[in-house]
Design a protein around this motif. Structure first.
Motif, PDB file in Angstrom:
ATOM      1  N   MET A   1       0.845  -1.198   0.000  1.00 15.10           N
ATOM      2  CA  MET A   1       0.000   0.000   0.000  1.00 15.10           C
ATOM      3  C   MET A   1       0.879   1.246   0.000  1.00 15.10           C
ATOM      4  N   ASN A   2       0.535   2.224  -0.817  1.00 16.38           N
ATOM      5  CA  ASN A   2       1.354   3.429  -0.911  1.00 16.38           C
ATOM      6  C   ASN A   2       0.631   4.638  -0.340  1.00 16.38           C
ATOM      7  N   LYS A   3       1.330   5.760  -0.319  1.00 12.20           N
ATOM      8  CA  LYS A   3       0.797   6.980   0.281  1.00 12.20           C
ATOM      9  C   LYS A   3      -0.471   7.453  -0.416  1.00 12.20           C
ATOM     10  N   SER A   4      -0.507   7.396  -1.756  1.00  7.21           N
ATOM     11  CA  SER A   4      -1.670   7.892  -2.490  1.00  7.21           C
ATOM     12  C   SER A   4      -2.918   7.080  -2.163  1.00  7.21           C
ATOM     13  N   GLN A   5      -2.757   5.776  -1.936  1.00  7.86           N
ATOM     14  CA  GLN A   5      -3.892   4.936  -1.574  1.00  7.86           C
ATOM     15  C   GLN A   5      -4.419   5.302  -0.183  1.00  7.86           C
ATOM     16  N   ILE A   6      -3.496   5.536   0.738  1.00  8.12           N
ATOM     17  CA  ILE A   6      -3.888   5.938   2.091  1.00  8.12           C
ATOM     18  C   ILE A   6      -4.596   7.288   2.050  1.00  8.12           C
ATOM     19  N   GLU A   7      -4.052   8.217   1.256  1.00 12.46           N
ATOM     20  CA  GLU A   7      -4.674   9.543   1.116  1.00 12.46           C
ATOM     21  C   GLU A   7      -6.093   9.425   0.571  1.00 12.46           C
ATOM     22  N   LEU A   8      -6.298   8.504  -0.336  1.00  8.01           N
ATOM     23  CA  LEU A   8      -7.624   8.332  -0.936  1.00  8.01           C
ATOM     24  C   LEU A   8      -8.637   7.893   0.118  1.00  8.01           C
TER      25      LEU A   8
ATOM     26  N   THR B   1      -5.295   5.032  12.110  1.00 11.30           N
ATOM     27  CA  THR B   1      -3.907   4.673  11.792  1.00 11.30           C
ATOM     28  C   THR B   1      -3.452   5.350  10.505  1.00 11.30           C
ATOM     29  N   PHE B   2      -4.335   5.377   9.496  1.00 11.41           N
ATOM     30  CA  PHE B   2      -3.987   6.026   8.226  1.00 11.41           C
ATOM     31  C   PHE B   2      -3.700   7.509   8.431  1.00 11.41           C
ATOM     32  N   ARG B   3      -4.514   8.173   9.245  1.00 10.48           N
ATOM     33  CA  ARG B   3      -4.287   9.605   9.501  1.00 10.48           C
ATOM     34  C   ARG B   3      -2.956   9.808  10.228  1.00 10.48           C
ATOM     35  N   THR B   4      -2.629   8.893  11.134  1.00 10.20           N
ATOM     36  CA  THR B   4      -1.355   8.980  11.849  1.00 10.20           C
ATOM     37  C   THR B   4      -0.192   8.808  10.881  1.00 10.20           C
ATOM     38  N   ILE B   5      -0.329   7.871   9.950  1.00 13.08           N
ATOM     39  CA  ILE B   5       0.729   7.631   8.955  1.00 13.08           C
ATOM     40  C   ILE B   5       0.951   8.887   8.109  1.00 13.08           C
ATOM     41  N   LEU B   6      -0.134   9.484   7.632  1.00 15.38           N
ATOM     42  CA  LEU B   6      -0.011  10.692   6.812  1.00 15.38           C
ATOM     43  C   LEU B   6       0.599  11.837   7.607  1.00 15.38           C
ATOM     44  N   SER B   7       0.238  11.928   8.871  1.00 18.56           N
ATOM     45  CA  SER B   7       0.800  12.972   9.728  1.00 18.56           C
ATOM     46  C   SER B   7       2.297  12.792   9.899  1.00 18.56           C
TER      47      SER B   7
ATOM     48  N   VAL C   1      12.446  20.192   4.591  1.00 21.43           N
ATOM     49  CA  VAL C   1      12.460  21.600   4.193  1.00 21.43           C
ATOM     50  C   VAL C   1      12.999  22.489   5.312  1.00 21.43           C
ATOM     51  N   ALA C   2      12.836  22.057   6.571  1.00 21.22           N
ATOM     52  CA  ALA C   2      13.392  22.825   7.681  1.00 21.22           C
ATOM     53  C   ALA C   2      14.917  22.815   7.609  1.00 21.22           C
ATOM     54  N   GLU C   3      15.461  21.698   7.137  1.00 19.19           N
ATOM     55  CA  GLU C   3      16.913  21.591   6.967  1.00 19.19           C
ATOM     56  C   GLU C   3      17.389  22.569   5.897  1.00 19.19           C
ATOM     57  N   GLN C   4      16.475  22.903   5.000  1.00 21.37           N
ATOM     58  CA  GLN C   4      16.805  23.848   3.935  1.00 21.37           C
ATOM     59  C   GLN C   4      16.482  25.288   4.325  1.00 21.37           C
ATOM     60  N   GLY C   5      16.082  25.475   5.577  1.00 18.11           N
ATOM     61  CA  GLY C   5      15.804  26.813   6.079  1.00 18.11           C
ATOM     62  C   GLY C   5      14.418  27.315   5.783  1.00 18.11           C
ATOM     63  N   LEU C   6      13.493  26.401   5.443  1.00 17.34           N
ATOM     64  CA  LEU C   6      12.126  26.791   5.120  1.00 17.34           C
ATOM     65  C   LEU C   6      11.169  26.265   6.184  1.00 17.34           C
ATOM     66  N   GLU C   7       9.999  26.854   6.251  1.00 17.53           N
ATOM     67  CA  GLU C   7       8.948  26.415   7.168  1.00 17.53           C
ATOM     68  C   GLU C   7       7.685  26.133   6.356  1.00 17.53           C
ATOM     69  N   ILE C   8       7.324  24.850   6.243  1.00 20.31           N
ATOM     70  CA  ILE C   8       6.093  24.496   5.546  1.00 20.31           C
ATOM     71  C   ILE C   8       5.337  23.477   6.377  1.00 20.31           C
ATOM     72  N   GLY C   9       4.122  23.185   5.960  1.00 20.92           N
ATOM     73  CA  GLY C   9       3.345  22.174   6.659  1.00 20.92           C
ATOM     74  C   GLY C   9       1.869  22.503   6.608  1.00 20.92           C
ATOM     75  N   LYS C  10       1.081  21.642   7.203  1.00 18.05           N
ATOM     76  CA  LYS C  10      -0.358  21.824   7.270  1.00 18.05           C
ATOM     77  C   LYS C  10      -0.807  21.694   8.719  1.00 18.05           C
TER      78      LYS C  10
ATOM     79  N   ARG D   1      -8.215  11.679  15.236  1.00 18.35           N
ATOM     80  CA  ARG D   1      -7.081  12.282  14.507  1.00 18.35           C
ATOM     81  C   ARG D   1      -7.510  13.007  13.236  1.00 18.35           C
ATOM     82  N   CYS D   2      -8.778  13.442  13.168  1.00 18.40           N
ATOM     83  CA  CYS D   2      -9.219  14.213  11.996  1.00 18.40           C
ATOM     84  C   CYS D   2      -8.594  15.598  11.985  1.00 18.40           C
TER      85      CYS D   2
END
Length: 216
Positions: free
Chosen positions: A1-8, A68-74, A84-93, A140-141
């Protein structure tokens, strides 16, 4: 199972629709159905129930797997953020859940401050009752929620301390008192709004083994 399937699967739970989940992830409805069938086949269990009358719902095991899927995506998101933090940027949701009063009173200032300090952070907001926000936290919504104490189920930080007051006509006998206690309100007709504080008010009456006479 991959990330896109979990996201779906997670997106289906959020939208309540195969079609809407597919649109969000640029997938056709048949492709969504095939992917769900593949996932359920791999797991060896049914996750989603489809009913023409009631729409889409998750099975009991599907609800647990969703957490569990939401935890994995998180956790995967945290990996991206670390890179990206290692690159000096701040991103996320950040997904915030709040009840109606909090949405109008606190959230605008919080969002303005976050966007000023962290312009790369994407903010998602969901509005619901206090009980809904608590349930979203448990499942975990959402990442963080604004609730009303007391609640021992979550790690909390105080945001603001409010004073509860009683509003009444100036001719009411209690209006002459400097301080009104809960027992003073026994038998009085009470109007309580569905703004999130009703649970706290009932809890205050329970401390005195009393029940508020809620007229409206």
């Amino acid at each position: 199972m991959n990330k896109s399937q979990i996201e779906l699967i997670v997106r289906i739970s959020e939208t309540g629709s195969f079609t809407k989940a597919g649109e969000a992830l640029h997938m056709t409805q048949p492709a969504v159905s095939r992917t769900v069938a593949t996932i359920e086949s791999e797991l060896g269990t049914k996750l989603i129930k489809r009913d023409k009358k009631n729409g889409i719902s998750f099975t009991d095991v599907g609800e647990r797997i969703l957490i569990t899927f939401r935890t994995i995506l998180s956790e995967l998101q945290k990996v991206d953020e670390l890179i990206v933090a290692e690159q000096g940027l701040e991103i996320g949701k950040v997904h915030i859940g709040a009840y109606r009063t909090a949405c109008t009173r606190f959230i605008p200032k919080i969002i303005r401050a976050m966007e000023s300090q962290y312009p790369g952070i994407e903010i998602k907001l969901s509005e619901g009752s206090v009980d809904q926000v608590k349930e979203w936290l448990r499942s975990r919504c959402i990442d963080v929620g604004i609730i009303i104490p007391p609640d021992k189920d979550f790690d909390t930080l105080p945001l603001i301390k409010d004073q509860l007051i009683v509003l009444m006509h100036s001719s009411h006998p209690l209006s002459q008192k400097e301080t009104i206690s809960i027992p003073d309100l026994q038998g009085e007709d009470i109007l309580i709004g569905k703004c999130g504080y009703e649970v706290q008010i009932h809890a205050l009456f329970n401390e005195y083994n009393l029940t508020p006479k809620v007229r409206f």
